[in-house]
Design a protein around this motif. Structure first.
Motif, short mmCIF file in Angstrom:
data_model
loop_
_atom_site.label_atom_id
_atom_site.label_comp_id
_atom_site.label_asym_id
_atom_site.label_seq_id
_atom_site.Cartn_x
_atom_site.Cartn_y
_atom_site.Cartn_z
N LEU A 172 31.58 -2.28 20.74
CA LEU A 172 31.74 -1.67 19.31
C LEU A 172 32.36 -0.23 19.38
CD1 LEU A 172 28.15 -2.97 18.07
CD2 LEU A 172 30.43 -3.87 17.59
N GLN A 173 32.05 0.48 20.38
CA GLN A 173 32.72 1.84 20.51
C GLN A 173 34.32 1.46 20.62
OE1 GLN A 173 30.15 3.03 23.82
NE2 GLN A 173 29.11 4.53 22.73
N ALA A 174 34.58 0.71 21.64
CA ALA A 174 35.89 0.63 21.79
C ALA A 174 36.64 0.11 20.82
CB ALA A 174 36.17 -0.47 23.21
N ILE A 175 36.13 -0.75 19.99
CA ILE A 175 37.15 -1.31 18.77
C ILE A 175 36.67 -0.39 17.56
CG2 ILE A 175 37.23 -3.61 19.67
CD1 ILE A 175 35.30 -4.34 17.39
N GLY A 176 36.03 0.81 17.58
CA GLY A 176 35.83 1.77 16.60
C GLY A 176 34.93 1.36 15.48
N MET A 177 34.23 0.22 15.66
CA MET A 177 33.12 -0.08 14.65
C MET A 177 31.90 0.94 14.66
SD MET A 177 32.84 -4.17 15.11
CE MET A 177 31.50 -4.21 13.75
N LYS B 131 36.37 13.15 31.46
CA LYS B 131 36.90 14.41 31.96
C LYS B 131 37.22 14.07 33.49
CE LYS B 131 36.53 17.28 28.48
NZ LYS B 131 37.58 17.63 27.86
N LYS B 132 36.79 12.77 33.90
CA LYS B 132 37.27 12.16 35.22
C LYS B 132 38.59 12.29 35.57
CE LYS B 132 32.94 9.54 35.08
NZ LYS B 132 32.41 8.25 35.08
N ASN B 133 39.46 11.80 34.70
CA ASN B 133 40.98 11.60 35.23
C ASN B 133 41.55 11.47 33.92
OD1 ASN B 133 41.02 8.69 34.48
ND2 ASN B 133 40.05 8.55 36.34
N GLU B 134 43.08 11.62 34.19
CA GLU B 134 43.92 11.56 33.02
C GLU B 134 43.98 10.27 32.25
OE1 GLU B 134 46.23 13.16 30.23
OE2 GLU B 134 45.20 14.39 31.83
N MET B 135 43.80 9.11 32.98
CA MET B 135 43.66 7.61 32.39
C MET B 135 42.58 7.68 31.52
SD MET B 135 43.63 3.95 34.10
CE MET B 135 42.80 4.52 35.39
N MET B 136 41.44 8.00 31.77
CA MET B 136 40.12 8.14 30.96
C MET B 136 40.35 9.20 29.78
SD MET B 136 37.47 6.30 32.28
CE MET B 136 36.04 7.04 32.19
N LYS B 137 40.98 10.10 29.95
CA LYS B 137 41.25 10.97 28.82
C LYS B 137 42.26 10.36 27.60
CE LYS B 137 42.76 15.66 27.83
NZ LYS B 137 42.91 15.43 26.56
N VAL C 37 37.66 -0.32 35.62
CA VAL C 37 38.25 -1.59 34.64
C VAL C 37 39.61 -1.01 34.22
CG1 VAL C 37 37.93 -2.59 32.53
CG2 VAL C 37 35.95 -2.50 34.36
N LEU C 38 39.69 0.49 33.68
CA LEU C 38 41.06 0.79 33.15
C LEU C 38 42.09 0.83 34.26
CD1 LEU C 38 40.09 3.75 30.93
CD2 LEU C 38 40.66 1.48 30.24
N CYS C 39 41.59 1.06 35.56
CA CYS C 39 42.55 0.88 36.78
C CYS C 39 43.14 -0.43 36.81
CB CYS C 39 41.81 1.55 37.81
SG CYS C 39 41.75 3.26 38.14
N TYR D 18 42.63 7.23 27.14
CA TYR D 18 41.84 6.24 26.30
C TYR D 18 40.83 6.68 25.25
CZ TYR D 18 38.19 2.59 25.71
OH TYR D 18 37.15 1.65 24.83
N HIS D 19 40.06 7.69 26.01
CA HIS D 19 39.34 8.52 24.94
C HIS D 19 40.22 9.10 23.61
CE1 HIS D 19 37.79 12.49 23.20
NE2 HIS D 19 36.53 11.83 23.42
N ASP D 20 41.28 9.70 24.05
CA ASP D 20 42.06 10.35 23.08
C ASP D 20 42.83 9.45 21.99
OD1 ASP D 20 41.16 12.58 24.43
OD2 ASP D 20 43.32 13.33 24.83
N ASN D 21 43.12 8.39 22.60
CA ASN D 21 43.97 7.50 21.77
C ASN D 21 43.30 6.05 21.33
OD1 ASN D 21 46.38 9.04 21.96
ND2 ASN D 21 46.53 8.51 24.17
N GLU D 22 42.28 5.66 21.84
CA GLU D 22 41.83 4.30 21.55
C GLU D 22 40.44 4.19 21.17
OE1 GLU D 22 43.22 0.83 24.00
OE2 GLU D 22 44.04 2.30 25.33
N TRP D 23 39.39 4.99 22.17
CA TRP D 23 38.09 4.90 21.81
C TRP D 23 37.55 5.39 20.68
CZ3 TRP D 23 33.50 8.41 22.60
CH2 TRP D 23 32.30 7.68 22.70
#
Length: 186
Positions: free
Chosen positions: A166-171, A8-14, A49-51, A16-21
């Motif tokens: 492992l979270q990032a790549i969906g394992m 919820k910190k910002n749009e970029m994090m959201k 890092v995302l920035c 990432y959460h919604d589309n990749e994490w």
């Protein structure tokens, strides 16, 4: 549904959460990118890092594994000086080092993806957390993978980094059960 709150910190994090994490990926280039970015995060926030993600993609030719494996020390120093990446030289050199090691794994397993996903028989782990505070920072699986990657000479692959990876790549699906992106809610 209240869902996950960490993004919820910002749009970029959201985004990432919604589309990749926690979405399963079997693409070696993407997996290498996530390993590199998770290693860069050590001691920093994911938002930081995302920035810088687009700069990393430019600097490392969109995380081309063959390109990164052939980088010289001078080229890595040029990346440090000319791109808006995290300036830690050990983290930057780990991208080259890990690319070299991934190429070795690809010879043995056919792909880096096969090597990783075989740990969980190619089926994501679906957790059912009610609260983010219940989510671990490392698990027996992340410790096991970390230990083997270290044995294979990978850098910046401690068990906490590997769990995030492992979270990032969906394992691992660590969306809160109340999140619309949790596997059970689709």
């Amino acid at each position: 549904m209240s869902g996950c709150m960490w993004h919820k910190k910002n749009e970029m994090m959201k985004k990432y959460h919604d589309n990749e994490w926690c979405k399963p990926s079997y693409d070696d280039k993407y997996i290498f990118e996530m390993l590199s970015l998770e290693g860069a995060q050590a001691g920093l926030s994911w938002n930081t890092v995302l920035c810088k993600r687009e700069e990393y993609k430019k600097a490392f030719h969109d995380f081309d594994i063959f390109y990164c494996s052939g980088l010289s020390d001078e080229e890595i120093e040029e990346i440090r000086e000319n791109y808006k990446v995290i300036k830690n030289i050990l983290k930057l050199k780990s991208v080259r080092n890990n690319a070299i090691e991934i190429l070795k794994i690809k010879e043995e397993f056919g792909s880096f993806s096969n090597y990783l996903w075989q740990y969980i028989e190619f089926k994501p782990i679906i957790n059912s957390w009610e609260n983010e505070s219940d989510m671990p920072t490392q698990t027996e699986l992340s410790q096991k993978i970390s230990k083997d990657l270290k044995r294979r000479q990978f850098k910046f692959v401690g068990p906490v980094i590997i769990y995030s990876f492992l979270q990032a790549i969906g394992m691992v699906d660590d969306h809160m059960v109340s999140c619309k992106y949790h596997s059970l809610n689709k």
